[in-house]
Write a protein that holds these residues in place. Structure first.
Motif, PDB file in Angstrom:
ATOM      1  N   PRO A 176     -12.422 -27.341  33.615  1.00 28.18           N
ATOM      2  CA  PRO A 176     -11.488 -27.538  32.501  1.00 28.18           C
ATOM      3  C   PRO A 176     -11.563 -28.900  31.844  1.00 28.18           C
ATOM      4  O   PRO A 176     -10.768 -29.205  30.968  1.00 28.18           O
ATOM      5  CB  PRO A 176     -10.132 -27.353  33.182  1.00 28.18           C
ATOM      6  N   ASP A 177     -12.503 -29.781  32.270  1.00 27.41           N
ATOM      7  CA  ASP A 177     -12.595 -31.116  31.672  1.00 27.41           C
ATOM      8  C   ASP A 177     -13.011 -31.075  30.209  1.00 27.41           C
ATOM      9  O   ASP A 177     -12.739 -32.015  29.464  1.00 27.41           O
ATOM     10  CB  ASP A 177     -13.588 -31.975  32.458  1.00 27.41           C
ATOM     11  N   ASN A 178     -13.696 -30.001  29.805  1.00 33.38           N
ATOM     12  CA  ASN A 178     -14.029 -29.749  28.398  1.00 33.38           C
ATOM     13  C   ASN A 178     -14.936 -30.828  27.818  1.00 33.38           C
ATOM     14  O   ASN A 178     -14.613 -31.450  26.814  1.00 33.38           O
ATOM     15  CB  ASN A 178     -12.752 -29.612  27.566  1.00 33.38           C
ATOM     16  N   TYR A 179     -16.078 -31.053  28.450  1.00 33.48           N
ATOM     17  CA  TYR A 179     -17.089 -31.924  27.861  1.00 33.48           C
ATOM     18  C   TYR A 179     -18.434 -31.207  27.909  1.00 33.48           C
ATOM     19  O   TYR A 179     -18.676 -30.344  28.757  1.00 33.48           O
ATOM     20  CB  TYR A 179     -17.169 -33.270  28.585  1.00 33.48           C
ATOM     21  N   GLU A 180     -19.305 -31.565  26.982  1.00 31.80           N
ATOM     22  CA  GLU A 180     -20.621 -30.927  26.894  1.00 31.80           C
ATOM     23  C   GLU A 180     -21.550 -31.508  27.951  1.00 31.80           C
ATOM     24  O   GLU A 180     -21.551 -32.713  28.203  1.00 31.80           O
ATOM     25  CB  GLU A 180     -21.223 -31.121  25.510  1.00 31.80           C
ATOM     26  N   ILE A 181     -22.354 -30.617  28.544  1.00 38.32           N
ATOM     27  CA  ILE A 181     -23.310 -31.029  29.564  1.00 38.32           C
ATOM     28  C   ILE A 181     -24.694 -31.106  28.928  1.00 38.32           C
ATOM     29  O   ILE A 181     -25.157 -30.149  28.317  1.00 38.32           O
ATOM     30  CB  ILE A 181     -23.330 -30.045  30.747  1.00 38.32           C
ATOM     31  N   ILE A 182     -25.322 -32.245  29.080  1.00 42.89           N
ATOM     32  CA  ILE A 182     -26.676 -32.439  28.554  1.00 42.89           C
ATOM     33  C   ILE A 182     -27.591 -32.729  29.730  1.00 42.89           C
ATOM     34  O   ILE A 182     -27.518 -33.804  30.330  1.00 42.89           O
ATOM     35  CB  ILE A 182     -26.718 -33.585  27.533  1.00 42.89           C
ATOM     36  N   ASP A 183     -28.422 -31.758  30.077  1.00 44.57           N
ATOM     37  CA  ASP A 183     -29.309 -31.920  31.228  1.00 44.57           C
ATOM     38  C   ASP A 183     -30.550 -31.056  31.023  1.00 44.57           C
ATOM     39  O   ASP A 183     -30.450 -29.878  30.695  1.00 44.57           O
ATOM     40  CB  ASP A 183     -28.593 -31.519  32.521  1.00 44.57           C
ATOM     41  N   SER A 184     -31.712 -31.643  31.209  1.00 44.71           N
ATOM     42  CA  SER A 184     -32.974 -30.925  30.973  1.00 44.71           C
ATOM     43  C   SER A 184     -33.228 -29.829  32.000  1.00 44.71           C
ATOM     44  O   SER A 184     -34.032 -28.928  31.756  1.00 44.71           O
ATOM     45  CB  SER A 184     -34.140 -31.908  30.971  1.00 44.71           C
ATOM     46  N   SER A 185     -32.559 -29.887  33.150  1.00 39.68           N
ATOM     47  CA  SER A 185     -32.773 -28.861  34.167  1.00 39.68           C
ATOM     48  C   SER A 185     -32.191 -27.506  33.771  1.00 39.68           C
ATOM     49  O   SER A 185     -32.484 -26.501  34.413  1.00 39.68           O
ATOM     50  CB  SER A 185     -32.152 -29.306  35.491  1.00 39.68           C
ATOM     51  N   LEU A 186     -31.396 -27.451  32.711  1.00 38.13           N
ATOM     52  CA  LEU A 186     -30.775 -26.203  32.264  1.00 38.13           C
ATOM     53  C   LEU A 186     -31.613 -25.486  31.219  1.00 38.13           C
ATOM     54  O   LEU A 186     -31.210 -24.435  30.717  1.00 38.13           O
ATOM     55  CB  LEU A 186     -29.380 -26.488  31.698  1.00 38.13           C
ATOM     56  N   GLU A 187     -32.770 -26.036  30.883  1.00 40.05           N
ATOM     57  CA  GLU A 187     -33.580 -25.451  29.808  1.00 40.05           C
ATOM     58  C   GLU A 187     -34.101 -24.070  30.163  1.00 40.05           C
ATOM     59  O   GLU A 187     -34.282 -23.222  29.287  1.00 40.05           O
ATOM     60  CB  GLU A 187     -34.748 -26.404  29.503  1.00 40.05           C
ATOM     61  N   ASP A 188     -34.330 -23.809  31.457  1.00 40.05           N
ATOM     62  CA  ASP A 188     -34.834 -22.490  31.843  1.00 40.05           C
ATOM     63  C   ASP A 188     -33.798 -21.399  31.591  1.00 40.05           C
ATOM     64  O   ASP A 188     -34.154 -20.245  31.311  1.00 40.05           O
ATOM     65  CB  ASP A 188     -35.248 -22.498  33.311  1.00 40.05           C
ATOM     66  N   ILE A 189     -32.502 -21.741  31.655  1.00 42.25           N
ATOM     67  CA  ILE A 189     -31.451 -20.753  31.399  1.00 42.25           C
ATOM     68  C   ILE A 189     -31.407 -20.388  29.928  1.00 42.25           C
ATOM     69  O   ILE A 189     -31.300 -19.212  29.566  1.00 42.25           O
ATOM     70  CB  ILE A 189     -30.095 -21.292  31.885  1.00 42.25           C
ATOM     71  N   THR A 190     -31.496 -21.382  29.049  1.00 41.75           N
ATOM     72  CA  THR A 190     -31.489 -21.090  27.608  1.00 41.75           C
ATOM     73  C   THR A 190     -32.740 -20.316  27.197  1.00 41.75           C
ATOM     74  O   THR A 190     -32.681 -19.496  26.272  1.00 41.75           O
ATOM     75  CB  THR A 190     -31.401 -22.397  26.806  1.00 41.75           C
ATOM     76  N   TYR A 191     -33.857 -20.535  27.895  1.00 43.66           N
ATOM     77  CA  TYR A 191     -35.080 -19.803  27.530  1.00 43.66           C
ATOM     78  C   TYR A 191     -34.974 -18.339  27.934  1.00 43.66           C
ATOM     79  O   TYR A 191     -35.497 -17.466  27.233  1.00 43.66           O
ATOM     80  CB  TYR A 191     -36.297 -20.448  28.203  1.00 43.66           C
TER      81      TYR A 191
END
Length: 488
Positions: A176-191
């Motif tokens: 619930p902190d409501n901030y955007e996460i920026i991390d290159s390790s998540l790129e496989d999920i978006t792909y």
């Protein structure tokens, strides 16, 4: 010294002190006014007052530089080892770009990639709305919104699931902190959610037959993956899987720029068929899938909607009927017409033929009357030019009796024998409710990819009968092997 001189000296001392106090008070007033004028606007738009101290007279000539308290606070937080708790300035989905938690989220290890499945319709599991949908990366469920009273927020607080993905913008958020996460390790999920292909990758698909390994450890060949049978949609799966292995059609739909700018009339739902087919094609050829199979759920939902429930997931359908409807609907949705405007569908599958038709007299008429009728213009042979997307082939009648060893004979027939129907010489009789016709077909133009539909099922008054005749066809020297699937 006399009493008068003492009184004069005391009076002069008092006047001097009063003058000095006036000077000091005026100096303090000027400093306060200067402090009010020096204000720094905060990120919320309200001014932040900068604290300044009144310097002693010795240092007043060279004042120290003014450092905003906000910047001092950030520098102090950057020097600390532990992550401080501070207010995240989030308004309308905009997060402070300098928030350290964007790149140091402590909940990334809670993501469970084995439960993520983006093949289903992007609907909130509670409100059933597709607007502003988020996927929980811990349990894989979809929820709407991320505000204070949204379904995703409540789910995060209730189950301590903190990492969510916006299914439209492909951005990650921590609730619930409501901030955007920026991390290159998540790129496989978006792909996996939205695979993309470059022109170079598309050109190398047929040159490199490299096995890929899914997240669950299974290996698969991109393009040769299974389609889930949700209930009774295997007839559609066979057609979709065959079309996904036609290189020109595949290459066209793997690159979304080829069709995303096609203009359609307002309210036209048929273009949804094009979008879903392109998404399915990219998922089938994705070399970085989490699983070695794909669910065509969204594609079939579009089929049900665009066909007005003619083809459904819960009821068995005819594969040939679905193929015919799908190719024509795809051609129309891409902006094609029957005669003039062509699309990738007609370029790949459309051929042309001549159809010769001759009307036959009724068989119960006398022979002399039949002879007279054959001279009439109505019973003369006519020729029509026609296009086709596929050719329907007829099998010879299967034997009814067993052989000498009390086993059913399974006949075999070469493909070239049943293709004789289209040599322009072989005639076949077609009966209607009132009239009989004799037809022959002559192919004038073959498409780059020819589709054969072999009729195996015949329906009589009692049941549907299947013809088990085996069709032999050459497969040596072919880039892509020919195959067919018999449903039911």
């Amino acid at each position: 010294m006399s009493g008068r001189s003492k009184r004069d000296s005391r009076g002069s001392t008092r006047v001097k002190r009063e003058s000095e106090s006036r000077v000091n008070s005026s100096r303090v007033k000027r400093e306060r006014d200067r402090e009010r004028e020096t204000e720094v606007p905060s990120s919320r738009g309200s001014p932040v007052r900068v604290k300044r101290e009144v310097d002693p007279p010795s240092t007043r000539e060279a004042p120290a530089p003014v450092i905003p308290a906000v910047r001092v606070k950030r520098e102090r937080e950057a020097d600390e080892d532990s992550e401080p708790e501070r207010e995240v300035r989030a308004k309308n989905g905009r997060v402070d770009s300098q928030d350290r938690r964007s790149r140091h989220c402590p909940y990334l290890d809670t993501i469970n990639r084995s439960v993520l499945d983006f093949d289903f319709e992007k609907l909130c599991s509670i409100s059933l709305s597709h607007i502003n949908a988020y996927a929980c990366l811990v349990c894989g469920k979809y929820f709407q919104g991320r505000g204070l009273k949204s379904h995703a927020y409540i789910h995060s607080v209730q189950f301590s699931h903190h990492v969510f993905l916006n299914l439209h913008t492909l951005k990650f958020y921590c609730l619930p902190d409501n901030y955007e996460i920026i991390d290159s390790s998540l790129e496989d999920i978006t792909y996996v959610l939205k695979p993309t292909f470059t022109k170079q990758q598309i050109a190398n698909l047929d040159k490199q037959a490299k096995l890929s390994r899914a997240y669950d450890g299974t290996t698969y060949l991109p393009g040769i993956v299974g389609l889930n049978n949700i209930k009774a949609n295997d007839y559609a799966n066979a057609v979709l899987q065959a079309l996904s292995n036609v290189p020109p059609l595949r290459n066209y739909f793997l690159e979304e720029d080829n069709y995303k700018n096609i203009r359609r009339p307002p309210g036209d739902i048929m273009f949804l068929l094009v979008q879903r087919f392109g998404e399915l094609m990219r998922k089938l050829w994705n070399p970085r899938n989490f699983k070695a199979h794909v669910s065509p759920h969204e594609m079939l939902q579009a089929v049900v909607l665009c066909s007005k429930k003619t083809f459904q997931i819960t009821k068995q359908g005819d594969g040939v009927d679905f193929l015919s409807w799908f190719l024509n609907a795809l051609h129309s949705a891409l902006g094609g017409t029957k005669k003039k405007k062509k699309t990738i569908v007609t370029d790949v599958f459309q051929g042309s033929m001549r159809i010769f038709t001759k009307k036959l007299p009724h068989p119960d008429l006398p022979a002399e009357e039949k002879e007279q009728l054959l001279h009439n213009d109505e019973y003369q042979e006519t020729m029509v030019e026609s296009t086709f997307m596929y050719l329907t082939l007829d099998l010879p009648t299967a034997p009814l009796y067993k052989d000498e060893k009390e086993q059913l004979i399974i006949p075999q027939v070469p493909l070239f024998n049943i293709l004789a129907k289209f040599n322009g010489i072989t005639e076949k009789e077609y009966k209607t409710y009132k009239e009989n016709f004799l037809k022959r077909f002559q192919l004038t133009k073959l498409p780059p990819y020819l589709i054969f539909c072999i009729k195996r099922f015949t329906k009589n008054n009692f049941f549907v009968e299947k013809n088990p005749t085996i069709v032999n066809f050459p497969i040596t020297g072919r880039a892509n092997g020919m195959s067919y699937k018999t449903s039911r």
